[in-house]
Design an enzyme around this catalytic site. Structure first.
Site, PDB file in Angstrom:
ATOM      1  N   SER A 260       7.669  13.149   2.093  1.00 25.74           N
ATOM      2  CA  SER A 260       6.285  12.921   1.688  1.00 25.74           C
ATOM      3  C   SER A 260       5.718  11.740   2.450  1.00 25.74           C
ATOM      4  O   SER A 260       6.453  10.977   3.085  1.00 25.74           O
ATOM      5  CB  SER A 260       6.213  12.635   0.191  1.00 25.74           C
ATOM      6  OG  SER A 260       6.715  11.337  -0.050  1.00 25.74           O
ATOM      7  N   LYS A 261       4.409  11.586   2.372  1.00 27.64           N
ATOM      8  CA  LYS A 261       3.756  10.477   3.034  1.00 27.64           C
ATOM      9  C   LYS A 261       4.333   9.155   2.520  1.00 27.64           C
ATOM     10  O   LYS A 261       4.539   8.219   3.275  1.00 27.64           O
ATOM     11  CB  LYS A 261       2.252  10.531   2.768  1.00 27.64           C
ATOM     12  CG  LYS A 261       1.497   9.418   3.445  1.00 27.64           C
ATOM     13  CD  LYS A 261       0.034   9.506   3.191  1.00 27.64           C
ATOM     14  CE  LYS A 261      -0.515   8.457   2.263  1.00 27.64           C
ATOM     15  NZ  LYS A 261      -0.049   7.094   2.413  1.00 27.64           N
TER      16      LYS A 261
END
Ligand code: GLU
Length: 502
Positions: A260-261
């Site tokens: 994920s970011k």
């Protein structure tokens, strides 16, 4: 007859473009190009609450940087438009109504508060076969009640009626036979209270309208596939259904779950293709491009996340990827993202790039930092000398600046304590000699010969010489640097440093 290959990348414009999204676009593109097909960009913007200003333009720019150019899109047009779902709004409602008329969908009038209450009561609440008869919908209300609510303008959604005790089975071209128990699938909303379709209805209607032949998308969409397959069937389009290709997830470096970011922020590497500034908060998230990745390296490393050509080969350009691409060689297992490996790809691409190709990029970086490059031939010579040392394009600035301007700060701390007048005398004499040599080996021989004459070990003189020319302890061979700078410049740097050392 086999359908003509038409594939789509269908992002929702909700923010920065995750590298997994670019990989999905890339695999769609490779497959289209390999099969003389069409690659479509469709913008899935039906969720007004998640819409982010500027996100579509950003996605278009990221794809362009990667060299993935759509054959049909909101920007280039095409015969199957519009390519933004918000502009196709009117087409979806009729399908929702058709599904209701055929008994495959129903009106649901439950308010947000009623749904919340249910979720509080049953934390794992699913609106589906086990619960739908306890809710306020056209399956539980009489025909008159439903008509009355509709006539009064009561807000409603339309939900799919997922069958009980069945299995939805299909073939995924990567996973093989896949089957879902319908009792575990919820009655997804198809049409929202604002009249907009949800993703589930819009994706099926548009994949059919755009004659999509293969759906390449991330594995995170696999649980939605049974709903989509039921819709293809219920709308009477089963014969036209595209083939399914759910791509393996891109995992965190330790393999524990989807990348994920936030993992990027936490571990210090980019996850987005290009810089993304959130228009609401103004927060900037760094992208691969701005960090100094070549687009060729970026698509190369993405292609290798979950695909290989069956050999050990790792370096491919776009044409080579198109030629070698095949669904058979996409793996089922998730691919761990390794930033060090990503940098390795970039390093390979930089090392093998022509100096002439890198020159404008390096000149731009230097210019941004106040260094104007006048001599293109000299610039290319410098690039040739230092490109092996650059893992990121941004490394070129530090690695090349001293070829254009004398270093401002000298890292003399390691040299000064051991400085002697004999060393000063050595450099004064060596500076006189610089003009007489034009190969690094000959210059080095002279350096050693003079060192011996001054009774100093050449090894003790090498590092100071580098620091005099470069400012720090880095760079290619020091005699090569001296020759590239030219005798006058090298002499002036030596003299400047000698003053600081005495
Ligand atoms: N709009 C979906 C997304 O944002 C597309 C999923 C699909 O390709 O079906 O990824």
């Amino acid at each position: 007859m086999e359908k003509k290959v038409r594939v789509r990348f269908a992002p929702s414009p909700t923010g920065g473009l995750h590298l997994g999204g670019v990989r999905t676009a890339l695999f769609n593109y490779l497959f289209a190009k390999k099969n003389n097909g069409t690659f479509i960009l469709r913008v899935e913007d039906t969720d007004q609450t998640r819409f982010v200003e500027g996100a579509e333009e950003y996605i278009v720019a990221c794809l362009a940087w990667c060299g993935i150019s759509p054959d049909e899109s909101p920007q280039v047009g095409g015969n199957y438009g519009p390519y933004r779902q918000s502009e196709r709004k009117d087409t979806y409602k009729q399908y929702a109504e058709q599904l209701i008329a055929d008994g495959y969908a129903y009106y649901a009038f439950d308010t947000a508060a009623e749904l919340d209450a249910k979720r509080k009561e049953f934390p794992n609440f699913l609106y589906g076969q086990a619960t739908r008869m306890d809710m306020k919908n056209s399956l539980t209300l009489s025909e008159e009640e439903v008509q009355e609510l509709l006539a009064k303008g009561t807000p409603y959604v339309v939900r799919i009626r997922v069958p009980e005790d069945e299995h939805v089975s299909f073939v995924d071209l990567i996973r093989g036979h896949v089957s879902f128990d319908t009792n575990l699938v919820d009655d997804k909303v198809l049409l929202k209270a604002d009249g907009m379709p949800t993703y589930h209805l819009a994706v099926v209607a548009d994949d059919r309208a755009m004659e999509i032949s293969h759906i390449f998308r991330g594995e995170e969409w696999l649980p939605s596939a049974p709903v989509h397959i039921l819709l293809w069937k219920y709308l009477g389009w089963e014969d036209e259904m595209p083939k399914w290709v759910h791509l393996p997830l891109i995992l965190k470096p330790d393999g524990n779950g989807k990348l994920s970011k936030r993992d990027g922020d936490r571990l210090g590497f980019p996850v987005y293709a290009q810089n993304w500034t959130d228009p609401k908060t103004g927060d900037l998230t760094k992208g691969f491009k701005e960090l100094g990745f070549m687009p060729e390296a970026f698509i190369n490393l993405l292609a290798m996340l979950g695909w290989n050509d069956g050999s050990d080969r790792e370096i491919f350009n776009m044409e080579e990827l198109i030629a070698s691409f095949s669904i058979d060689r996409i793996s089922k297992a998730g691919a761990k993202f390794d930033f060090e490996k990503a940098k390795w790809y970039n390093h390979e691409w930089i090392k093998h790039a022509e100096a002439a190709k890198l020159a404008p990029l390096v000149a731009a970086q230097l210019s941004e930092n106040g260094i104007q490059v006048a001599d293109g031939v000299y610039l290319e010579k410098v690039i040739e000398m230092i490109k092996d040392r650059c893992h990121l394009l941004t490394d070129f600035l530090t690695q090349s600046a001293y070829f254009f301007v004398s270093p401002k700060d000298y890292d003399l701390s390691a040299v000064k304590p051991k400085w002697t007048t004999a060393k000063t005398a050595f450099y004064q004499e060596f500076a006189q000699e610089l003009k007489n040599f034009d190969t690094a080996t000959a210059l080095e021989d002279k350096f050693k010969e003079l060192a011996t004459a001054h009774e100093i070990k050449p090894g003790e003189l090498m590092l100071p010489f580098r620091i005099m020319l470069v400012g720090g302890k880095f760079g290619p061979g020091v005699f090569d640097i001296a020759l590239t700078l030219g005798a006058d410049e090298a002499i002036s740097r030596i003299n400047y440093a000698l003053e600081a050392l005495n």
